[in-house]
Design a protein around this motif. Structure first.
Motif, mmCIF file in Angstrom:
data_model
loop_
_atom_site.group_PDB
_atom_site.id
_atom_site.type_symbol
_atom_site.label_atom_id
_atom_site.label_comp_id
_atom_site.label_asym_id
_atom_site.label_seq_id
_atom_site.Cartn_x
_atom_site.Cartn_y
_atom_site.Cartn_z
ATOM 1 N N GLU A 193 -2.952 -10.383 -1.882
ATOM 2 C CA GLU A 193 -3.006 -8.996 -2.366
ATOM 3 C C GLU A 193 -1.621 -8.448 -2.680
ATOM 4 O OE1 GLU A 193 -5.292 -6.501 0.076
ATOM 5 O OE2 GLU A 193 -4.419 -4.669 -0.686
ATOM 6 N N VAL A 220 0.844 -1.202 0.000
ATOM 7 C CA VAL A 220 0.000 0.000 0.000
ATOM 8 C C VAL A 220 0.872 1.242 0.000
ATOM 9 C CG1 VAL A 220 -1.680 1.302 1.329
ATOM 10 C CG2 VAL A 220 -1.888 -1.157 1.150
ATOM 11 N N LEU A 251 -5.767 -5.952 -11.607
ATOM 12 C CA LEU A 251 -6.045 -5.967 -10.177
ATOM 13 C C LEU A 251 -7.530 -6.179 -9.925
ATOM 14 C CD1 LEU A 251 -3.880 -3.025 -8.893
ATOM 15 C CD2 LEU A 251 -3.600 -5.406 -8.369
ATOM 16 N N TYR A 268 2.643 9.057 -23.969
ATOM 17 C CA TYR A 268 1.611 9.262 -22.948
ATOM 18 C C TYR A 268 0.534 8.188 -23.047
ATOM 19 C CZ TYR A 268 -2.397 11.190 -20.542
ATOM 20 O OH TYR A 268 -3.465 11.354 -19.723
ATOM 21 N N PHE A 327 -8.789 5.301 -8.065
ATOM 22 C CA PHE A 327 -9.609 4.121 -8.318
ATOM 23 C C PHE A 327 -8.954 2.874 -7.741
ATOM 24 C CE2 PHE A 327 -12.758 1.677 -10.406
ATOM 25 C CZ PHE A 327 -12.134 0.532 -10.864
ATOM 26 N N VAL A 328 -7.645 2.759 -7.932
ATOM 27 C CA VAL A 328 -6.947 1.585 -7.403
ATOM 28 C C VAL A 328 -7.016 1.564 -5.887
ATOM 29 C CG1 VAL A 328 -4.683 0.541 -7.144
ATOM 30 C CG2 VAL A 328 -5.426 1.325 -9.364
ATOM 31 N N ALA A 388 -7.746 17.016 -19.283
ATOM 32 C CA ALA A 388 -8.174 15.614 -19.272
ATOM 33 C C ALA A 388 -6.993 14.679 -19.181
ATOM 34 C CB ALA A 388 -8.998 15.311 -20.520
ATOM 35 N N LEU A 389 -5.874 15.063 -19.807
ATOM 36 C CA LEU A 389 -4.713 14.187 -19.798
ATOM 37 C C LEU A 389 -4.130 14.050 -18.398
ATOM 38 C CD1 LEU A 389 -2.809 15.263 -23.007
ATOM 39 C CD2 LEU A 389 -4.405 13.413 -22.704
ATOM 40 N N VAL A 390 -4.305 15.093 -17.574
ATOM 41 C CA VAL A 390 -3.772 15.036 -16.213
ATOM 42 C C VAL A 390 -4.769 14.375 -15.278
ATOM 43 C CG1 VAL A 390 -2.998 16.425 -14.283
ATOM 44 C CG2 VAL A 390 -2.374 17.065 -16.562
ATOM 45 N N TRP A 392 -10.431 0.637 -4.802
ATOM 46 C CA TRP A 392 -10.682 -0.784 -4.998
ATOM 47 C C TRP A 392 -10.060 -1.615 -3.893
ATOM 48 C CZ3 TRP A 392 -14.511 -2.355 -7.517
ATOM 49 C CH2 TRP A 392 -14.649 -3.715 -7.823
ATOM 50 N N MET A 393 -8.854 -1.192 -3.459
ATOM 51 C CA MET A 393 -8.232 -1.891 -2.341
ATOM 52 C C MET A 393 -9.094 -1.783 -1.092
ATOM 53 S SD MET A 393 -4.124 -1.412 -2.286
ATOM 54 C CE MET A 393 -3.997 0.315 -2.521
ATOM 55 N N LYS A 425 -9.206 -9.265 -7.988
ATOM 56 C CA LYS A 425 -9.989 -9.073 -6.776
ATOM 57 C C LYS A 425 -11.356 -9.728 -6.900
ATOM 58 C CE LYS A 425 -7.462 -6.275 -4.243
ATOM 59 N NZ LYS A 425 -7.034 -6.499 -2.911
ATOM 60 N N PHE A 463 5.555 13.560 -24.716
ATOM 61 C CA PHE A 463 4.303 13.728 -23.999
ATOM 62 C C PHE A 463 3.523 14.916 -24.537
ATOM 63 C CE2 PHE A 463 4.173 10.895 -20.313
ATOM 64 C CZ PHE A 463 5.386 10.275 -20.473
ATOM 65 N N PRO A 520 -5.693 15.798 -25.984
ATOM 66 C CA PRO A 520 -6.651 14.715 -25.712
ATOM 67 C C PRO A 520 -7.317 14.171 -26.971
ATOM 68 C CG PRO A 520 -6.934 16.463 -24.127
ATOM 69 C CD PRO A 520 -5.944 16.964 -25.125
ATOM 70 N N TYR A 562 -6.895 11.975 -15.884
ATOM 71 C CA TYR A 562 -7.079 10.532 -16.015
ATOM 72 C C TYR A 562 -6.179 9.708 -15.103
ATOM 73 C CZ TYR A 562 -7.318 5.887 -17.921
ATOM 74 O OH TYR A 562 -7.438 4.549 -18.040
ATOM 75 N N PRO A 563 -4.870 9.995 -15.030
ATOM 76 C CA PRO A 563 -4.059 9.194 -14.102
ATOM 77 C C PRO A 563 -4.453 9.380 -12.643
ATOM 78 C CG PRO A 563 -2.654 10.619 -15.422
ATOM 79 C CD PRO A 563 -4.038 10.901 -15.835
ATOM 80 N N LEU A 578 -7.314 7.130 -12.122
ATOM 81 C CA LEU A 578 -6.854 5.735 -12.031
ATOM 82 C C LEU A 578 -6.235 5.457 -10.665
ATOM 83 C CD1 LEU A 578 -7.028 3.667 -14.263
ATOM 84 C CD2 LEU A 578 -4.681 4.141 -14.820
ATOM 85 N N ASN A 585 4.134 12.850 -14.706
ATOM 86 C CA ASN A 585 3.281 12.983 -15.878
ATOM 87 C C ASN A 585 2.791 14.412 -16.033
ATOM 88 O OD1 ASN A 585 1.427 12.022 -18.015
ATOM 89 N ND2 ASN A 585 -0.126 12.565 -16.530
ATOM 90 N N ILE A 619 2.534 1.654 -3.349
ATOM 91 C CA ILE A 619 1.602 2.039 -4.404
ATOM 92 C C ILE A 619 1.220 3.495 -4.285
ATOM 93 C CG2 ILE A 619 -0.790 1.764 -5.116
ATOM 94 C CD1 ILE A 619 -0.400 -1.051 -5.320
ATOM 95 N N VAL A 628 4.483 9.075 -10.056
ATOM 96 C CA VAL A 628 4.219 8.930 -11.490
ATOM 97 C C VAL A 628 3.277 10.028 -11.976
ATOM 98 C CG1 VAL A 628 3.032 7.484 -13.160
ATOM 99 C CG2 VAL A 628 4.715 6.499 -11.673
ATOM 100 N N PHE A 670 4.531 5.614 -5.078
ATOM 101 C CA PHE A 670 4.936 5.426 -6.459
ATOM 102 C C PHE A 670 3.906 6.013 -7.411
ATOM 103 C CE2 PHE A 670 7.054 3.646 -9.938
ATOM 104 C CZ PHE A 670 6.156 2.965 -10.747
ATOM 105 N N MET A 679 -0.340 5.330 -20.196
ATOM 106 C CA MET A 679 -1.639 5.289 -19.522
ATOM 107 C C MET A 679 -2.345 3.958 -19.773
ATOM 108 S SD MET A 679 -1.943 7.783 -17.700
ATOM 109 C CE MET A 679 -0.304 8.403 -17.485
#
Lengths: 217, 339
Positions: free
Chosen positions: B178, A104, B166, B152, A205-206, A194-196, A209-210, B170, B120, B124, A198-199, A202, A118, A107, A114, A110, B156
């Motif tokens: 995990e 955890v 993942l 990019y 979201f991860v 939008a490009l920034v 989900w955990m 799950k 990069f 979009p 999205y990550p 994500l 980005n 993640i 990232v 890191f 992604m």
């Protein structure tokens, strides 16, 4: 690639922003006297700064206080508490839950690194540590969601509890993403938001989900 | 010592000049090193033999002078070595400074993320267009197709694939593994993207294909879009026949696109066959692996675990083991028959 013709990698493009806190408002006397002040004052000042940032996350307004006085205390505390709460989900007694804490932790940090890289590569004007600070502080709603999930799971693990947890985690995930977007997207050119985003989406979201699939034993 | 050979230095002149000029660049202390090193840098065997012969003659002629100069020189050198402090410290200091300078230069060169900035530089709409294009095979293979060298989108997509993996692990697994599952997911996806790209770039180099490393990374990365779609759908709807349809259609489309682009940039039938066969095989097999490897992990764990606290949505996966084993066997047989 015609669009790349005018990209210059000259040394005078600032890659990093200003990370030093402007001390112009303090008089020189105050600077010298902070060495002699009681420890309680120092700690209270830092705690107040951290607390103010938590409030900023809870009510995301476009204020620059979070960005200007960045610190990593809040993210550290949140990350450690989240990782601790996510432990104990192993059914097997052989697993001591050690790797879960490390996973955890890794993640979160890191992922934050990232996302920061980005956003910088996409032409952001925010500095490395400021971005880390914002992303770390915006994990707070998810930590609250983890607390709520644990409390709900104490009552039992059934379909209803799952639905409650799903709603709570979903709401907190949206809150986290919106809060961090409110701070970070401003530093990007307007057509690349939008490009920034999205990550960041994500990443949270991860983590969500955990949290959602956590079952204590 | 080479310099003192005098008029006899006409033969090994260039060689001698090399050895004389080289120390001059190194600085004061290096001169002594070069002169006293028994190296053959810049001089050939014949020259060495000649020099040795000449030295022997000179020694016989000017025995005392040579010996005296040699001893003096040796004594000087011994003296400095005997001191041990100055020379050693000077050399060490110089080497440290040179090393530090080189390291800081290398660091500022490679750790400067501005190197990656051009890759990069996307909008979009461009990313969306490229995502959709990655599923459409091109028809014109006689004209080299353009590949956007952009990182990019692929990056992604790899992260999205990790997240989907993942999610899949799950929904069909309990939470024990995990830690290791997350590590394997990230390792698998990045390993595939970077490893297969490098391997294909190497093959392209052997087969004389016109493609750069960044373009290869970009091409393979966008090809993962099909994988993402397939896995996202089939991890939620557990029908193996559905997976096979998606594998063939979606995976096939993205493979065809990558293959067509590569073919358009390669000349020669054998080379085209090698490149495209390898890429198609690796790409399709990876999707197969992602689907079955994590299902197999699931079956192993579910068989050994009985947890009273399993969330309700996990029960769907328990019906799979019997079906999937049979399917896996038939698949293996079918592949064995075709090969």
């Amino acid at each position: 690639f015609p669009g790349l013709a005018d990209v210059s990698i000259s040394q005078d493009i600032p890659v990093e922003g200003e990370i030093t806190v402007p001390v112009g408002s303090h008089s020189p006397d105050e600077d010298y006297s902070t060495l002699d002040e009681p420890v309680k004052d120092t700690i209270m000042r830092d705690l107040k700064a951290v607390g103010k940032k938590f409030v900023h996350v809870m009510y995301p307004r476009k204020s620059s206080a979070l960005l200007r006085d960045w610190d990593l205390w809040g993210p550290l505390v949140l990350c450690v508490s989240l990782a601790l709460m996510l432990q104990g989900g192993s059914a097997d007694s052989k697993d001591d839950g050690g790797p879960q804490f490390a996973e955890v932790f890794v993640i979160i940090w890191f992922g934050a690194v990232v996302i920061t890289l980005n956003s910088k590569l996409l032409g952001g004007t925010i500095s490395f540590f400021q971005s880390l600070c914002v992303l770390g502080y915006c994990v707070m709603p998810l930590t609250v969601a983890m607390l709520v999930c644990r409390l709900v799971l104490l009552a039992g693990a059934g379909t209803i509890s799952f639905i409650i947890r799903l709603i709570v985690v979903g709401a907190m995930f949206a809150w986290s993403t919106l809060a961090s977007t409110a701070f970070l997207a401003d530093s990007q050119p307007p057509n690349r938001k939008a490009l920034v985003v999205y990550p960041i989406f994500l990443f949270y979201f991860v983590i969500s989900w955990m949290i959602l699939t956590f079952t204590p034993q | 010592r080479w310099g003192r050979a005098g008029p006899g230095a006409a033969g090994p002149g260039p060689a001698g000049a090399d050895t004389v000029s080289a120390p001059a660049q190194g600085g004061g202390s290096a001169v002594i090193d070069m002169e006293n090193m028994d190296d053959t840098s810049g001089s050939s065997f014949e020259d060495m033999g000649e020099m040795h012969q000449r030295m022997k003659e000179e020694e016989e002629e000017e025995a005392e002078g040579e010996a005296g100069a040699g001893e003096e020189e040796d004594g000087e050198f011994l003296g400095m070595k005997g001191l041990r402090g100055q020379l050693g410290r000077q050399v060490a200091d110089q080497m440290w400074q040179v090393g530090k300078r080189q390291a800081s230069r290398a660091f500022s060169l490679y750790a400067n993320i501005d190197i990656l900035r051009p890759y990069f530089d996307v909008e979009p709409v461009q990313v969306r267009a490229r995502l959709l294009e990655s599923m459409i095979p091109v028809k014109m293979i006689n004209f080299p197709q353009k590949i956007a060298g952009e990182l990019y989108g692929p990056l992604m997509l790899v992260f999205t694939l990790v997240a989907i993996l993942l999610h899949g692990m799950k929904t069909s697994d309990t939470i024990i593994r995990e830690g290791t599952l997350m590590g394997t997911a990230i390792g698998t996806c990045f390993g595939y993207w970077l490893g297969v790209s490098s391997f294909m770039y190497f093959l392209a180099y052997l087969c004389n294909a016109q493609i750069t490393m960044v373009q290869m990374l970009s091409l393979l990365g966008y090809g993962l879009f099909g994988h993402c779609i397939t896995l996202f759908v089939t991890y939620n709807i557990h029908f193996h026949s559905l997976f096979y349809i998606f594998w063939l259609v979606v995976g096939g489309l993205s493979t065809l696109r990558m293959v067509a682009v590569l073919v358009s940039r390669t000349v020669g039938h054998t080379q085209r066959l090698i490149l495209c066969g390898t890429l198609a095989a690796l790409h399709m097999l990876f999707l197969l692996y992602l689907h079955f490897a994590y299902h197999k992990v699931v079956e192993g764990i579910l068989d050994t675990l009985e947890g009273p606290n399993m969330p309700p949505f996990q029960r769907v996966a328990r019906d799979i083991p019997v079906v999937s084993n049979a399917v896996l066997n038939t698949t293996a047989k079918a592949i064995a028959l075709t090969l």
